[in-house]
Design a protein around this motif. Structure first.
Motif, PDB file in Angstrom:
ATOM      1  N   THR A 120       0.827  -1.203   0.000  1.00 31.46           N
ATOM      2  CA  THR A 120       0.000   0.000   0.000  1.00 31.46           C
ATOM      3  C   THR A 120       0.862   1.254   0.000  1.00 31.46           C
ATOM      4  O   THR A 120       0.624   2.197  -0.768  1.00 31.46           O
ATOM      5  CB  THR A 120      -0.950  -0.002   1.209  1.00 31.46           C
ATOM      6  OG1 THR A 120      -1.789  -1.154   1.142  1.00 31.46           O
ATOM      7  CG2 THR A 120      -1.811   1.251   1.220  1.00 31.46           C
ATOM      8  N   GLU A 123       2.672   1.733  -3.365  1.00 34.69           N
ATOM      9  CA  GLU A 123       1.838   2.145  -4.491  1.00 34.69           C
ATOM     10  C   GLU A 123       1.234   3.543  -4.327  1.00 34.69           C
ATOM     11  O   GLU A 123       1.094   4.270  -5.315  1.00 34.69           O
ATOM     12  CB  GLU A 123       0.703   1.137  -4.683  1.00 34.69           C
ATOM     13  CG  GLU A 123       1.171  -0.234  -5.163  1.00 34.69           C
ATOM     14  CD  GLU A 123       0.010  -1.192  -5.373  1.00 34.69           C
ATOM     15  OE1 GLU A 123      -0.997  -0.795  -5.984  1.00 34.69           O
ATOM     16  OE2 GLU A 123       0.102  -2.341  -4.907  1.00 34.69           O
ATOM     17  N   TYR A 124       0.900   3.931  -3.094  1.00 31.61           N
ATOM     18  CA  TYR A 124       0.084   5.128  -2.934  1.00 31.61           C
ATOM     19  C   TYR A 124       0.774   6.288  -2.221  1.00 31.61           C
ATOM     20  O   TYR A 124       0.301   7.426  -2.320  1.00 31.61           O
ATOM     21  CB  TYR A 124      -1.222   4.764  -2.204  1.00 31.61           C
ATOM     22  CG  TYR A 124      -2.021   3.756  -2.982  1.00 31.61           C
ATOM     23  CD1 TYR A 124      -2.738   4.136  -4.107  1.00 31.61           C
ATOM     24  CD2 TYR A 124      -2.002   2.409  -2.638  1.00 31.61           C
ATOM     25  CE1 TYR A 124      -3.440   3.192  -4.856  1.00 31.61           C
ATOM     26  CE2 TYR A 124      -2.695   1.466  -3.371  1.00 31.61           C
ATOM     27  CZ  TYR A 124      -3.410   1.866  -4.489  1.00 31.61           C
ATOM     28  OH  TYR A 124      -4.088   0.936  -5.233  1.00 31.61           O
ATOM     29  N   THR A 246      -3.342  -4.287  -5.669  1.00 30.87           N
ATOM     30  CA  THR A 246      -3.973  -4.060  -6.970  1.00 30.87           C
ATOM     31  C   THR A 246      -4.800  -5.265  -7.390  1.00 30.87           C
ATOM     32  O   THR A 246      -5.917  -5.113  -7.907  1.00 30.87           O
ATOM     33  CB  THR A 246      -2.901  -3.754  -8.023  1.00 30.87           C
ATOM     34  OG1 THR A 246      -2.196  -2.572  -7.638  1.00 30.87           O
ATOM     35  CG2 THR A 246      -3.522  -3.543  -9.391  1.00 30.87           C
ATOM     36  N   LEU A 264      -6.483   4.176   1.619  1.00 28.39           N
ATOM     37  CA  LEU A 264      -5.640   4.822   0.615  1.00 28.39           C
ATOM     38  C   LEU A 264      -5.803   4.182  -0.756  1.00 28.39           C
ATOM     39  O   LEU A 264      -5.753   4.862  -1.782  1.00 28.39           O
ATOM     40  CB  LEU A 264      -4.164   4.721   1.032  1.00 28.39           C
ATOM     41  CG  LEU A 264      -3.722   5.493   2.267  1.00 28.39           C
ATOM     42  CD1 LEU A 264      -2.322   5.057   2.677  1.00 28.39           C
ATOM     43  CD2 LEU A 264      -3.763   6.986   1.991  1.00 28.39           C
ATOM     44  N   ALA A 265      -6.024   2.869  -0.762  1.00 28.54           N
ATOM     45  CA  ALA A 265      -6.050   2.135  -2.022  1.00 28.54           C
ATOM     46  C   ALA A 265      -7.371   2.249  -2.767  1.00 28.54           C
ATOM     47  O   ALA A 265      -7.414   2.052  -3.985  1.00 28.54           O
ATOM     48  CB  ALA A 265      -5.728   0.666  -1.775  1.00 28.54           C
ATOM     49  N   GLU A 268     -10.241   6.373  -4.742  1.00 29.80           N
ATOM     50  CA  GLU A 268     -10.670   6.732  -6.103  1.00 29.80           C
ATOM     51  C   GLU A 268     -11.825   5.857  -6.564  1.00 29.80           C
ATOM     52  O   GLU A 268     -12.808   6.348  -7.147  1.00 29.80           O
ATOM     53  CB  GLU A 268      -9.486   6.584  -7.061  1.00 29.80           C
ATOM     54  CG  GLU A 268      -9.802   6.971  -8.495  1.00 29.80           C
ATOM     55  CD  GLU A 268      -8.590   6.836  -9.402  1.00 29.80           C
ATOM     56  OE1 GLU A 268      -8.778   6.551 -10.606  1.00 29.80           O
ATOM     57  OE2 GLU A 268      -7.453   7.001  -8.912  1.00 29.80           O
TER      58      GLU A 268
END
Length: 312
Positions: A120, A123-124, A246, A264-265, A268
């Motif tokens: 996490t 990636e973020y 992912t 966080l993941a 969106e």
């Protein structure tokens, strides 16, 4: 036992640092030899003339010989002073070579940064920190290993990473760490899943008994979820067990089943209504995000600068 002239037992070795003048004193003696003036030597080295005189006298007492004759016309080396100056020049040259070598070592250390981060964070969060670091250290090459929290700890303990980031409940054994942020786990489903239309939150028992799409054991996400549901019967057999955030998110979006992921993941996807958050009551799934490093080895160089960026 016989004793030496200063009271030491014969055969006892006095440390070299007690017998040899320090580099500052030797540099001063060389400057006096160059300028023929204690005052000009003091100015070159950025000290006062009284301080320079005191340092010369202290060196003479330490060595037991006069080094400099002072007169209104200037300062002149004695015969002993000229000999000591030749030796001092070799010592200072060796020290300069030592300094060049250590600078090269620092340069080699500062030219690379090895980071290990759980999925996490990798990636973020980490991309933004690395962009900021690059503006400060454009010459530093960064390598990144993304894995679960257990893998990050292994890389640090093996010396294969300079700084790590984990998402578990605590600092792994053998490491020190600092909290750099907070996160929480969310239960998410595709809009067509029955849970997306629930009018009331899930209970902890309902969540524990449902087969979920999960990260693998050893991940920070899995550690937090396992701990949160221990008192509620523990996790059911996973519907799917995947090795990346992912992959878990893609499976949930496809409608394969409920997933538990970092806020966080999925921010969106929830905002775009590709996933729906399902509230859960009776259980906390908050967690701390941490920077970690081997115990007693506080980060230095670019690792220290990256750590400061995460705490800004």
């Amino acid at each position: 036992m016989s004793r030496g002239p200063k009271g030491e037992d014969q055969g006892e070795r006095v440390p070299l640092a007690h017998r040899v003048p320090d580099l500052g004193a030797l540099e001063l003696l060389l400057a006096v030899a160059r300028h023929g003036s204690l005052g000009r030597a003091a100015r070159e080295l950025g000290i006062t003339q009284p301080a320079a005189s005191s340092r010369i006298r202290s060196m003479e007492r330490q060595l037991g010989v006069a080094l400099v004759d002072r007169s209104p016309r200037g300062s002149r080396l004695t015969d002993a002073g000229a000999l000591v100056t030749d030796w001092a020049r070799r010592v200072v040259e060796a020290a300069e070579a030592f300094d060049v070598g250590t600078q090269a070592l620092r340069g080699r250390r500062d030219s690379r940064l090895r980071v290990a981060a759980s999925m996490t964070i990798a990636e973020y969060l980490l991309p933004g920190w690395l962009i900021a670091l690059r503006s400060q250290r454009p010459g530093t090459a960064v390598s990144l290993l993304a894995g679960n929290s257990a893998t990050v700890a292994q890389q640090l303990l093996a010396g294969d990473a300079d700084l790590g980031f984990v998402e578990g409940l605590s600092v792994p054994e053998g490491l020190d760490g600092a909290v750099i942020g907070q996160d929480r786990l969310l239960v998410v489903v595709a809009p067509g899943h029955p849970w997306a239309r629930r009018k009331r939150p899930l209970t902890a028992g309902e969540l524990a008994s449902e087969p979920l799409i999960l990260r693998e054991p050893g991940s920070g996400t899995r550690q937090v979820l396992d701990s949160a549901l221990t008192g509620h019967g523990g996790l059911a057999e996973p519907l799917l067990e995947l090795a990346s955030t992912t992959a878990v998110k893609a499976a949930a979006v496809s409608g394969a089943g409920p997933a538990v992921l970092s806020e966080l993941a999925v921010t969106e996807e929830v905002a775009a209504r590709r996933l729906t958050e399902v509230p859960v009551e009776g259980v906390s799934m908050d967690r701390s995000l941490r920077a970690v490093w081997p115990s007693s080895h506080r980060p230095t160089g670019p690792a220290r600068e990256l750590l400061s960026l995460t705490q800004g």
